[in-house]
Design a protein around this motif. Structure first.
Motif: not given
Length: 130
Positions: A45-50, A3-7
């Motif tokens: 990261s997804h967290k940064d995008r959010f 499961n590769k994290e989306v960046t």
């Protein structure tokens, strides 16, 4: 299959949110975003995008960047900490009251504009008949 994290790259986020890479770097300097680094390359990261989406929305609603950082810090902190939770609740209540006041002001101005529009249209209509 792992499961590769989306960046995201700096240019991908800048394009998506219609902001400059300089703005993203500024948000990083303020501690709003915490991208990983691979050499000189920032990896978001997804967290940064959010958080970027929340920051942009917060700015539109009148939150300062410092207030956004404080909210993120409070959210990231130990949620069993009473003082921090009280701070977060108080900050949210204060901003909610401010937004409600802005909403009332906007509704008042819109009503005044509606009344002025009706009066102007009636005057134009009366001018046609004379």
């Amino acid at each position: 299959m792992p499961n590769k994290e989306v960046t995201y790259s700096i240019s991908e986020l800048a394009d998506e949110f219609d902001i400059t890479p300089r703005t993203l770097r500024h948000y990083e300097e303020l501690g709003l975003l915490t991208p990983r680094r691979r050499g000189n390359t920032r990896i978001y990261s997804h967290k940064d995008r959010f958080r970027l989406a929340l920051t942009i929305r917060g700015k539109r609603l009148g939150f300062s960047l410092a207030e956004m950082r404080e909210l993120f810090e409070l959210y990231d902190a130990d949620h069993r900490s009473r003082p921090q939770l009280h701070s977060m609740v108080a900050m949210i209540a204060e901003k909610r009251a401010s937004l409600r006041q802005q909403q009332e002001d906007i509704e008042r101005v819109l009503a005044e504009l509606d009344a002025a529009d009706i009066k102007a249209r009636e005057t134009l209509e009366n001018m046609k008949h004379h």
